[in-house]
Motif scaffolding. Structure first.
Motif, PDB file in Angstrom:
ATOM      1  N   ALA A 197      -7.904  -3.486  -8.175  1.00 28.00           N
ATOM      2  CA  ALA A 197      -8.658  -2.228  -8.110  1.00 28.00           C
ATOM      3  C   ALA A 197      -9.256  -2.019  -6.726  1.00 28.00           C
ATOM      4  CB  ALA A 197      -9.759  -2.214  -9.171  1.00 28.00           C
ATOM      5  N   SER A 198      -9.789  -3.069  -6.141  1.00 32.70           N
ATOM      6  CA  SER A 198     -10.352  -2.947  -4.799  1.00 32.70           C
ATOM      7  C   SER A 198      -9.275  -2.620  -3.775  1.00 32.70           C
ATOM      8  CB  SER A 198     -11.073  -4.240  -4.403  1.00 32.70           C
ATOM      9  OG  SER A 198     -12.241  -4.409  -5.174  1.00 32.70           O
ATOM     10  N   ALA A 252      -6.745   1.374  -0.228  1.00 32.17           N
ATOM     11  CA  ALA A 252      -5.538   2.100   0.178  1.00 32.17           C
ATOM     12  C   ALA A 252      -5.748   3.610   0.106  1.00 32.17           C
ATOM     13  CB  ALA A 252      -4.363   1.683  -0.705  1.00 32.17           C
ATOM     14  N   LEU A 253      -6.369   4.074  -0.987  1.00 33.76           N
ATOM     15  CA  LEU A 253      -6.625   5.513  -1.128  1.00 33.76           C
ATOM     16  C   LEU A 253      -7.580   6.008  -0.046  1.00 33.76           C
ATOM     17  CD1 LEU A 253      -6.999   5.771  -5.013  1.00 33.76           C
ATOM     18  CD2 LEU A 253      -5.140   6.730  -3.638  1.00 33.76           C
ATOM     19  N   TYR A 254      -8.633   5.252   0.200  1.00 31.47           N
ATOM     20  CA  TYR A 254      -9.623   5.656   1.207  1.00 31.47           C
ATOM     21  C   TYR A 254      -8.994   5.735   2.593  1.00 31.47           C
ATOM     22  CZ  TYR A 254     -13.662   5.549   4.290  1.00 31.47           C
ATOM     23  OH  TYR A 254     -14.574   5.835   5.281  1.00 31.47           O
ATOM     24  N   GLU A 255      -8.218   4.710   2.954  1.00 30.57           N
ATOM     25  CA  GLU A 255      -7.626   4.692   4.284  1.00 30.57           C
ATOM     26  C   GLU A 255      -6.597   5.794   4.469  1.00 30.57           C
ATOM     27  OE1 GLU A 255      -6.173   0.746   4.818  1.00 30.57           O
ATOM     28  OE2 GLU A 255      -8.183  -0.148   4.895  1.00 30.57           O
ATOM     29  N   ALA A 256      -5.988   6.244   3.357  1.00 30.53           N
ATOM     30  CA  ALA A 256      -5.028   7.344   3.427  1.00 30.53           C
ATOM     31  C   ALA A 256      -5.701   8.704   3.305  1.00 30.53           C
ATOM     32  CB  ALA A 256      -3.976   7.181   2.327  1.00 30.53           C
ATOM     33  N   VAL A 294      -8.426  11.376  -2.329  1.00 28.65           N
ATOM     34  CA  VAL A 294      -9.444  11.294  -3.371  1.00 28.65           C
ATOM     35  C   VAL A 294      -8.766  11.609  -4.701  1.00 28.65           C
ATOM     36  CG1 VAL A 294     -11.606  12.217  -4.264  1.00 28.65           C
ATOM     37  CG2 VAL A 294     -11.278  11.981  -1.785  1.00 28.65           C
ATOM     38  N   LYS A 295      -8.859  10.681  -5.655  1.00 32.67           N
ATOM     39  CA  LYS A 295      -8.145  10.859  -6.913  1.00 32.67           C
ATOM     40  C   LYS A 295      -8.932  10.177  -8.029  1.00 32.67           C
ATOM     41  CE  LYS A 295      -3.738  10.674  -6.566  1.00 32.67           C
ATOM     42  NZ  LYS A 295      -3.252  12.013  -6.956  1.00 32.67           N
ATOM     43  N   PRO A 296      -9.077  10.827  -9.198  1.00 37.31           N
ATOM     44  CA  PRO A 296      -9.752  10.167 -10.320  1.00 37.31           C
ATOM     45  C   PRO A 296      -9.047   8.864 -10.685  1.00 37.31           C
ATOM     46  CG  PRO A 296      -9.439  12.500 -10.762  1.00 37.31           C
ATOM     47  CD  PRO A 296      -8.656  12.199  -9.527  1.00 37.31           C
ATOM     48  N   MET A 297      -9.835   7.798 -10.888  1.00 37.71           N
ATOM     49  CA  MET A 297      -9.248   6.494 -11.180  1.00 37.71           C
ATOM     50  C   MET A 297     -10.092   5.761 -12.216  1.00 37.71           C
ATOM     51  SD  MET A 297      -8.197   3.431  -8.549  1.00 37.71           S
ATOM     52  CE  MET A 297      -9.867   2.976  -8.113  1.00 37.71           C
ATOM     53  N   ILE A 298      -9.432   5.239 -13.240  1.00 35.54           N
ATOM     54  CA  ILE A 298     -10.077   4.420 -14.259  1.00 35.54           C
ATOM     55  C   ILE A 298      -9.692   2.966 -14.005  1.00 35.54           C
ATOM     56  CG2 ILE A 298     -10.140   3.847 -16.715  1.00 35.54           C
ATOM     57  CD1 ILE A 298      -9.659   6.783 -17.318  1.00 35.54           C
ATOM     58  N   LYS A 299     -10.675   2.086 -14.008  1.00 38.98           N
ATOM     59  CA  LYS A 299     -10.424   0.661 -13.813  1.00 38.98           C
ATOM     60  C   LYS A 299     -10.463  -0.057 -15.164  1.00 38.98           C
ATOM     61  CE  LYS A 299     -12.899   0.705  -9.372  1.00 38.98           C
ATOM     62  NZ  LYS A 299     -14.054   0.106  -8.649  1.00 38.98           N
ATOM     63  N   ALA A 314       0.827  -1.204   0.000  1.00 34.54           N
ATOM     64  CA  ALA A 314       0.000   0.000   0.000  1.00 34.54           C
ATOM     65  C   ALA A 314       0.864   1.258   0.000  1.00 34.54           C
ATOM     66  CB  ALA A 314      -0.937  -0.006   1.211  1.00 34.54           C
ATOM     67  N   ALA A 315       1.955   1.255   0.772  1.00 28.83           N
ATOM     68  CA  ALA A 315       2.804   2.446   0.852  1.00 28.83           C
ATOM     69  C   ALA A 315       3.419   2.763  -0.503  1.00 28.83           C
ATOM     70  CB  ALA A 315       3.893   2.229   1.907  1.00 28.83           C
ATOM     71  N   GLY A 316       3.916   1.746  -1.191  1.00 27.50           N
ATOM     72  CA  GLY A 316       4.525   1.967  -2.493  1.00 27.50           C
ATOM     73  C   GLY A 316       3.525   2.442  -3.531  1.00 27.50           C
ATOM     74  N   VAL A 317       2.329   1.877  -3.496  1.00 26.16           N
ATOM     75  CA  VAL A 317       1.274   2.271  -4.430  1.00 26.16           C
ATOM     76  C   VAL A 317       0.851   3.714  -4.181  1.00 26.16           C
ATOM     77  CG1 VAL A 317      -1.148   1.878  -4.981  1.00 26.16           C
ATOM     78  CG2 VAL A 317       0.423  -0.052  -4.899  1.00 26.16           C
ATOM     79  N   LEU A 318       0.680   4.089  -2.923  1.00 34.13           N
ATOM     80  CA  LEU A 318       0.261   5.448  -2.599  1.00 34.13           C
ATOM     81  C   LEU A 318       1.335   6.468  -2.976  1.00 34.13           C
ATOM     82  CD1 LEU A 318      -1.456   4.854   0.851  1.00 34.13           C
ATOM     83  CD2 LEU A 318      -2.583   5.432  -1.304  1.00 34.13           C
TER      84      LEU A 318
END
Length: 329
Positions: A276-277, A282-286, A289-294, A250-254
């Motif tokens: 994607a989930s 990870a984004l929510y817990e941090a 809020v960021k636009p994301m395409i799956k 999660a840290a590396g992805v964020l």
């Protein structure tokens, strides 16, 4: 539907052999050949299959170490229980069959006989997602979601032959049970010679500036191709490869996602329960809020057909990646 299984030169693609190998450097059966080599160094390694030796690429191991190879027949629950039993005698049990058979037919055995018991079992599950053209009975499009629910289980989704060979060696020393989405046949070499697999660590493969792609499995190769195509259109895309689904970096992805105004998440799996989930969590817990395409599969069953046909129909092919990068759609 056109016969897209016939490749240039008249060669027919082997069952479960991924697309996009034309014009690329490939290796044949990197899983089986590497396992055969490793077993020469590690006498405690045994290999098992549920009558899927040819279609899991474990035959090089069988040929090199026939007294350490076991075919239990079309009985996936027996496969897992035998592997778990062998691990109790000090063996490292590498077992192979299709992803869908491991997850749907032997799930309880993986959870209790293997993960709960911390058994030294390494499951190389072949033909995940739309690599398999035989329809819903053979397509494991929800396996990451299912396997994430098992405690004390490591989950790995390699990108290419380079990473897969490193994973084959690495899992021998990862404690407990490991589930790997296997690649078979002529597997492309996408990653450079300096790439090093580390369990639980995402790897930035391309820096980028305008949009970040976070991907797993062979979809990372698709992401790299799309990033090159988008560069011709003036868009600079970064690529982060998440080779380990669990434990999730999660840290590396964020850290990677924070560099971009928008991100794309891509996987050969349903967009629910997989990468994607994990990204949304990870984004929510941090608190980000960021636009994301799956880019992934819908919550559905999928029909039979060649991989090219299926990926085009279900919108996970290269043009889909390029549209997401360039047009933000």
């Amino acid at each position: 539907m056109a016969d897209t299984q016939t490749l240039p030169g008249g060669r027919t693609r082997g069952m479960g052999e991924i697309v996009d190998v034309a014009g690329k450097v490939t290796e044949i059966a990197p899983f089986g050949n590497t396992l055969a080599e490793l077993a020469r160094e590690r006498p405690e390694i045994v290999g098992l299959t549920a009558d899927m030796g040819r279609y899991s690429d474990i035959l090089p191991f069988r040929d090199a170490h026939p007294t350490r190879f076991f075919n239990v027949g079309m009985a996936e629950q027996n496969l897992i229980m035998t592997a778990a039993g062998l691990s109790k005698t000090g063996k490292i049990a590498y077992c192979t069959t299709y992803s869908v058979f491991i997850t749907r037919r032997a799930y309880d055995f993986v959870a209790l006989a293997c993960a709960h018991s911390k058994a030294n079992v390494k499951i190389f599950a072949g033909m995940p997602g739309l690599v398999n053209g035989y329809g819903a009975t053979h397509q494991a499009t929800e396996d990451l979601n299912m396997m994430r629910g098992i405690a004390d289980l490591t989950i790995i989704d390699p990108c290419d032959a380079t990473e897969l060979k490193q994973v084959v060696r690495a899992v021998a020393d990862i404690p407990g049970t490991v589930y790997v989405r296997n690649l078979r046949g002529k597997v492309p070499v996408e990653l450079g010679p300096d790439y090093r697999f580390e369990v639980g660590k995402a790897k930035a493969l391309r820096p980028g500036r305008d949009v970040g792609i976070i991907s797993t499995g062979y979809m990372t190769a698709r992401a790299l191709d799309a990033a090159k195509a988008a560069q011709d259109k003036g868009i600079d895309a970064g690529v982060l490869h998440v080779g380990t689904i669990k434990p999730f970096d999660a840290a590396g992805v964020l850290e990677f996602a924070a560099r971009f105004d928008r991100v794309i998440v891509a996987e050969n799996h349903k967009t629910s329960g997989g990468l994607a989930s994990l990204m949304v969590e990870a984004l929510y817990e941090a608190g980000i809020v960021k636009p994301m395409i799956k880019i992934g599969l819908a919550d559905s069953f999928f029909e039979c057909g060649s991989q090219e046909y299926l990926e085009s129909k279900y919108d996970v092919d290269l043009p889909r990646f390029v549209r997401a990068i360039v047009d933000g759609q």
